[in-house]
Design a protein around this motif. Structure first.
Motif, short mmCIF file in Angstrom:
data_model
loop_
_atom_site.label_atom_id
_atom_site.label_comp_id
_atom_site.label_asym_id
_atom_site.label_seq_id
_atom_site.Cartn_x
_atom_site.Cartn_y
_atom_site.Cartn_z
N LEU A 170 -29.46 11.42 108.75
CA LEU A 170 -29.73 12.82 109.06
C LEU A 170 -29.00 13.74 108.08
CD1 LEU A 170 -30.95 15.04 110.77
CD2 LEU A 170 -29.09 14.74 112.42
N GLU A 171 -27.74 13.44 107.80
CA GLU A 171 -26.99 14.29 106.88
C GLU A 171 -27.62 14.28 105.49
OE1 GLU A 171 -22.47 14.96 105.09
OE2 GLU A 171 -22.85 13.36 106.56
N TYR A 172 -28.06 13.11 105.05
CA TYR A 172 -28.63 13.01 103.71
C TYR A 172 -29.95 13.80 103.61
CZ TYR A 172 -30.50 11.20 99.36
OH TYR A 172 -31.01 11.11 98.09
N ILE A 173 -30.85 13.60 104.56
CA ILE A 173 -32.15 14.28 104.48
C ILE A 173 -32.00 15.78 104.68
CG2 ILE A 173 -33.46 12.23 105.14
CD1 ILE A 173 -33.64 13.33 107.96
N TYR A 174 -31.00 16.18 105.49
CA TYR A 174 -30.80 17.60 105.73
C TYR A 174 -30.38 18.33 104.44
CZ TYR A 174 -29.11 21.90 107.93
OH TYR A 174 -28.92 23.22 108.28
N ARG A 175 -29.71 17.62 103.56
CA ARG A 175 -29.21 18.25 102.33
C ARG A 175 -30.21 18.16 101.17
NH1 ARG A 175 -23.68 19.21 102.69
NH2 ARG A 175 -22.60 18.20 104.43
N LEU A 176 -31.35 17.52 101.37
CA LEU A 176 -32.34 17.44 100.30
C LEU A 176 -32.86 18.82 99.94
CD1 LEU A 176 -34.43 14.35 101.53
CD2 LEU A 176 -32.89 14.43 99.54
N ASP A 177 -32.98 19.10 98.65
CA ASP A 177 -33.43 20.42 98.21
C ASP A 177 -34.83 20.75 98.71
OD1 ASP A 177 -31.06 20.82 96.85
OD2 ASP A 177 -31.84 20.03 94.94
N ASP A 178 -35.69 19.74 98.78
CA ASP A 178 -37.09 19.99 99.12
C ASP A 178 -37.31 20.35 100.58
OD1 ASP A 178 -37.77 19.47 96.53
OD2 ASP A 178 -38.38 17.39 96.88
N ILE A 179 -36.31 20.13 101.42
CA ILE A 179 -36.54 20.43 102.84
C ILE A 179 -35.77 21.68 103.30
CG2 ILE A 179 -37.10 18.04 103.43
CD1 ILE A 179 -33.81 19.43 104.56
N GLN A 180 -35.26 22.46 102.38
CA GLN A 180 -34.54 23.69 102.76
C GLN A 180 -35.36 24.59 103.70
OE1 GLN A 180 -31.24 24.11 101.93
NE2 GLN A 180 -31.54 22.03 101.20
N PRO A 181 -36.67 24.75 103.47
CA PRO A 181 -37.45 25.61 104.38
C PRO A 181 -37.52 25.08 105.81
CG PRO A 181 -38.64 25.25 102.32
CD PRO A 181 -37.48 24.29 102.33
N TYR A 182 -37.23 23.78 106.00
CA TYR A 182 -37.33 23.17 107.33
C TYR A 182 -35.99 23.04 108.03
CZ TYR A 182 -41.89 21.60 105.49
OH TYR A 182 -43.14 21.54 104.95
N GLN A 183 -34.90 23.52 107.43
CA GLN A 183 -33.57 23.23 107.99
C GLN A 183 -33.38 23.77 109.41
OE1 GLN A 183 -30.56 24.47 105.16
NE2 GLN A 183 -30.39 22.40 104.34
N ASP A 184 -33.85 24.97 109.67
CA ASP A 184 -33.69 25.51 111.03
C ASP A 184 -34.45 24.67 112.04
OD1 ASP A 184 -32.06 27.54 110.16
OD2 ASP A 184 -33.67 29.03 110.01
N TRP A 185 -35.65 24.24 111.67
CA TRP A 185 -36.44 23.41 112.58
C TRP A 185 -35.78 22.06 112.77
CZ3 TRP A 185 -39.23 18.86 112.96
CH2 TRP A 185 -40.18 18.80 114.01
N ILE A 186 -35.23 21.51 111.70
CA ILE A 186 -34.54 20.21 111.80
C ILE A 186 -33.35 20.30 112.75
CG2 ILE A 186 -33.10 18.58 110.50
CD1 ILE A 186 -34.97 19.04 108.11
#
Length: 235
Positions: free
Chosen positions: A169-185
């Motif tokens: 979870l920590e690794y995928i949360y920090r991926l640049d490509d998913i920044q728009p999804y961080q609040d949803w994550i």
């Protein structure tokens, strides 16, 4: 005098029974209306649950088809599979994902997640209103080492499975490509370690230790929650 009182008494008895008969008839009508109302409510509840169940099934199929369309060519090389009924995306090669007994992601797994997860979120993005939760689930075999008791092995594997899912979870949360999804994550993705609670059992009825070691991504639709809410309200 007594002779003349008999008809009057009979008339009173008859009036009494007529009153009881009228009362019973009235009660039967009341019970009939109650039964009709209860039947109507039961049919409405059935129709509501059926409507949600149909929508749930349609959403499940749509999400599954979208995941297959996106990842069909990747599943063999990742040694992964998607379960149609539970919408569980399973990576089945623990030795590629983590070193034995370690929670740190391997370089191969980091590369895999960097490819997989942004695309995974791209698929789920079209179904966000229908998703209650996405679980990153860590599973282990039931063994630890020969000198460890089953109870100690269970809790050591619990710690291991929880640590691995947190690392993912920590690794995928920090991926640049998913920044728009961080609040949803933050509000929809949970990291859960199951230890050896859900082993994979082989055709021989014995645990398949290698297959039991796995990491999965499971989509849980909000239709499950809606059905529970309907039942709780009606109950």
């Amino acid at each position: 005098m007594a002779h003349f009182l008999k008809p009057k008494a009979s008339e009173q008895d008859e009036n009494h029974w007529l009153s009881v008969s009228d009362l019973m008839a009235g009660l039967m009508v009341v019970f009939l209306f109650i039964a009709i109302a209860l039947m109507r409510d039961a049919l409405l509840e059935r129709d509501r649950i059926k409507e949600v169940a149909v929508a749930y099934q349609e959403t499940q199929v749509d999400i599954y088809n979208a995941l297959v369309d996106e990842f069909a060519e990747d599943l063999p090389r990742w040694n992964a599979e998607i379960d149609k009924d539970t919408l569980t995306f399973t990576f089945k090669s623990p030795d590629v994902l983590f070193r034995r007994g370690d929670i740190a992601l391997s370089e191969d797994y980091r590369a895999l997640l960097g490819d997989f997860f942004p695309r995974y979120m791209g698929v789920l993005g079209g179904f966000q209103d229908s998703i209650n939760e996405v679980r990153i689930e860590g599973h282990t075999s039931s063994i630890w080492n020969r000198s460890t008791s089953p109870t100690d092995a269970y809790f050591l594997n619990m710690q291991l499975s929880q640590g691995r899912t947190r690392s993912v979870l920590e690794y995928i949360y920090r991926l640049d490509d998913i920044q728009p999804y961080q609040d949803w994550i933050k509000s929809h993705i949970a990291a859960v370690g199951f230890s050896s609670a859900k082993p994979i059992i082989g055709a021989d009825g014995e645990e398949d230790f290698n297959k039991s070691r796995r990491v999965t991504f499971r989509v849980i639709s909000n239709a499950d929650i809606r059905i529970k809410q309907i039942l709780e309200i009606d109950g």
